[in-house]
Design an enzyme around this catalytic site. Structure first.
Site, PDB file in Angstrom:
ATOM      1  N   HIS A   1     -10.117  39.955 -24.122  1.00 15.78           N
ATOM      2  CA  HIS A   1      -9.443  41.229 -23.860  1.00 15.78           C
ATOM      3  C   HIS A   1     -10.272  42.360 -24.447  1.00 15.78           C
ATOM      4  CE1 HIS A   1      -6.411  44.435 -24.134  1.00 15.78           C
ATOM      5  NE2 HIS A   1      -5.758  43.786 -23.181  1.00 15.78           N
TER       6      HIS A   1
ATOM      7  N   HIS B   1       3.824  48.807 -17.721  1.00 13.14           N
ATOM      8  CA  HIS B   1       3.708  48.620 -16.273  1.00 13.14           C
ATOM      9  C   HIS B   1       5.070  48.859 -15.622  1.00 13.14           C
ATOM     10  CE1 HIS B   1       0.320  45.499 -17.294  1.00 13.14           C
ATOM     11  NE2 HIS B   1      -0.025  46.741 -17.577  1.00 13.14           N
TER      12      HIS B   1
END
Length: 420
Positions: free
Chosen positions: A170, A104
Site C-alpha cells: 500500500h 468511498h
C-alpha cells in the site's frame, strides 16, 4: 512483439517494435483448497484463542468486510467465520456485516450480492459505513500523538469485533489489511481528515514500509483502542489466487501475512525507465480513476524524472470527486500546494488529487480508458490516448535517444526496488 496488460475483466493487447522489459513478480502457488486454507487459519490462530472460544458467552458480533473496490474473497471468509461464531453460540440474527467503505460511496445491493453471495445477503444484516453520519459514529478520544479516534459505533458496542481483508503493498500504509479495516475503513470524517493529511501521511509512496510510518502506527493504535478481537486476512498472487490466510491477533497475524506478502510481491528492477506502461491489475483495481491512481504510485518509483507513464485503466465507474480539484487548478503544483495548506477534504478526496498531481509534476502521464472523457482528462493535465501504441509514439518523441521501456501489468501490489 505483441504484449498484453490487464484492463477491466479482460486484457488489452498491444504491439511495439522496441525491447520491452516485462516486470513480473515470482508467482507463489495457489493453495490446493482455499476453503480449507481459510478454515485451518481460523482454527489455528496466531497470537489468539480460537474464534469459537472467543465467541463463547458473547451475545453478538460484527464482522468488518471490504467494499467492492477490494478483491477480497469476502463470501468465503464470512461463511467460515460465521461457522465459528455459530459454534461459539452466536446465532446469525446477532451477527452484523459492516462494510468498510472508508470515504468511498456506499455499495449497492447488486455489489453486496457479488461480494457476499445472495444467500449471505439474505442471511445477515449488512450495514454500509457512512463516515459523515453522526448517528453511526462514536468518539473514543485521541491516540498518544493526537489523532482523534471517531469510528462506527457497531465495532465499539459489539461483544466481538472481527475484521477481514487482503494484505497487499500500500502506497501510504506500507501494507493493506489488518488495522486499516478500522482506520480508515470504518472511521468518521474527523479521523479521516487528520489521518489522510500531513504530517501523518507520507509525501512520497512508501509501499512495503511500516517502520516509522505514522499512517500505519496511528491506525494500529486506533484499532487497539476500538478493541479488535480477531482478524482474518488473505494474501493473493498476481492471478488473484489465495496463497495464504492468516488469522488471530491484530498485529501478530497481520505481520505474519506481511512476511508472505513480501515473498509474493517484491520485485527488483535494474534501472529507471524512460517509458513505463502500467496497469492496476484489472477489475476491481481499475474500477474507477480513484482506485487506479495506486498503479501510478508504483510507476513513479521506476520511471525517470521527466519520463512518461502510460496508465491503462478501464474506470467504468468514472473519475471520482477528486477530479474537480485537478480540473479547477492551473497546474499540478497548485493542487499540491493547496493540499499541503488545507489537508484532506473528505468531499473532494483531495489526497487522491494530491497523489495524481505528484506524478503529473514529475512525469508525462498518458491515460488509456474507453470510459473517461478525453476532454476532461486534458483539463486534468493528462494526455488521453486511444491506444497504447498511440501513447507510446507520442512519449517516444519526447526522448532524445531510443527509450528504455517497461511494462508493469500488476502494479498495485508490487514492492519495487531499483537496483543501484
Amino acid at each position: 512483439m505483441i504484449y498484453q496488460i490487464p484492463y477491466g475483466k479482460g486484457l488489452l493487447h498491444f504491439e511495439l517494435e522496441v525491447p520491452v522489459a516485462e516486470l513480473a513478480v515470482k508467482s507463489l502457488a495457489q493453495v490446493l483448497d482455499e476453503r480449507e486454507e481459510v478454515r485451518k487459519a481460523i482454527r489455528s490462530p496466531i497470537g489468539s484463542e480460537r474464534l469459537a472460544d472467543l465467541a463463547a458467552g458473547k451475545k453478538n458480533a460484527v464482522i468488518v468486510i471490504n467494499d467492492i473496490t477490494r478483491p477480497t474473497p469476502t463470501k468465503l471468509l464470512v461463511e467460515e467465520i460465521t461457522k465459528e461464531l455459530n459454534e461459539g453460540g452466536i446465532p446469525d440474527t446477532s451477527i452484523t456485516l459492516l462494510v468498510a467503505t472508508g470515504n468511498h460511496r456506499p455499495n449497492t445491493n447488486e455489489e453486496l450480492h457479488e461480494m457476499v453471495g445472495y444467500e449471505n445477503f439474505q442471511r445477515f444484516l449488512i450495514v454500509n459505513h457512512n463516515a459523515s453520519d453522526p448517528s453511526q459514529l462514536v468518539y473514543l478520544g485521541q491516540t498518544r500523538r493526537g489523532l482523534d479516534i471517531e469510528v462506527n459505533r457497531l465495532v465499539v458496542e459489539a461483544d466481538l469485533t472481527i475484521i477481514t481483508g487482503i494484505i497487499t503493498p500500500h502506497q501510504t500504509a506500507g501494507f493493506s489489511g489488518g488495522r486499516k479495516s478500522i482506520v480508515p475503513g470504518v472511521a468518521g470524517v474527523t479521523s479521516l481528515l487528520q489521518h489522510h493529511s500531513f504530517p501523518i501521511r507520507s509525501e512520497e509512496p512508501v509501499m512495503g514500509i511500516t517502520e516509522n510510518n505514522r499512517f500505519h502506527e496511528e491506525a494500529v493504535e486506533a484499532a487497539r483502542t476500538v478493541g479488535v478481537d480477531f482478524i482474518v486476512n488473505v494474501v493473493k498472487n498476481h492471478r488473484g489466487e489465495i496463497v495464504a490466510t492468516v488469522a488471530g491477533d491484530l498485529e501478530e497475524a497481520h505481520e505474519a501475512g506481511v512476511t508472505i506478502c513480501r515473498q509474493a510481491w517484491e520485485l527488483e528492477v535494474p534501472h529507471l525507465y524512460d517509458i513505463t506502461i502500467v496497469s492496476p491489475g484489472g477489475y476491481p483495481k481499475d474500477f474507477d480513476m480513484h482506485q487506479s491512481q495506486k498503479a501510478l504510485a508504483s510507476a513513479e518509483i521506476i520511471t525517470k524524472p521527466g519520463g512518461s507513464i502510460i496508465l491503462v485503466a478501464e474506470c467504468p465507474d468514472g473519475i471520482g470527486s477528486f477530479g474537480k480539484l485537478l480540473i479547477e487548478s492551473r497546474d499540478p503544483q497548485e493542487v499540491i500546494d493547496r493540499f499541503k495548506q488545507s489537508g484532506f477534504d473528505n468531499h473532494n478526496h483531495s489526497s487522491k488529487a494530491y497523489m495524481y498531481a505528484r506524478a503529473l509534476l514529475k512525469h508525462n502521464v498518458y491515460f488509456i480508458s474507453h470510459h473517461l472523457d478525453p476532454s476532461q482528462l486534458k483539463t486534468m493535465f493528462f494526455y488521453p490516448s486511444k491506444s497504447i501504441e498511440q501513447a507510446f509514439q507520442s512519449a517516444k518523441m519526447k526522448c532524445s535517444a531510443p527509450p528504455t521501456v517497461a511494462v508493469l501489468p500488476y502494479a498495485v501490489d508490487c514492492l519495487l526496488k531499483v537496483r543501484q
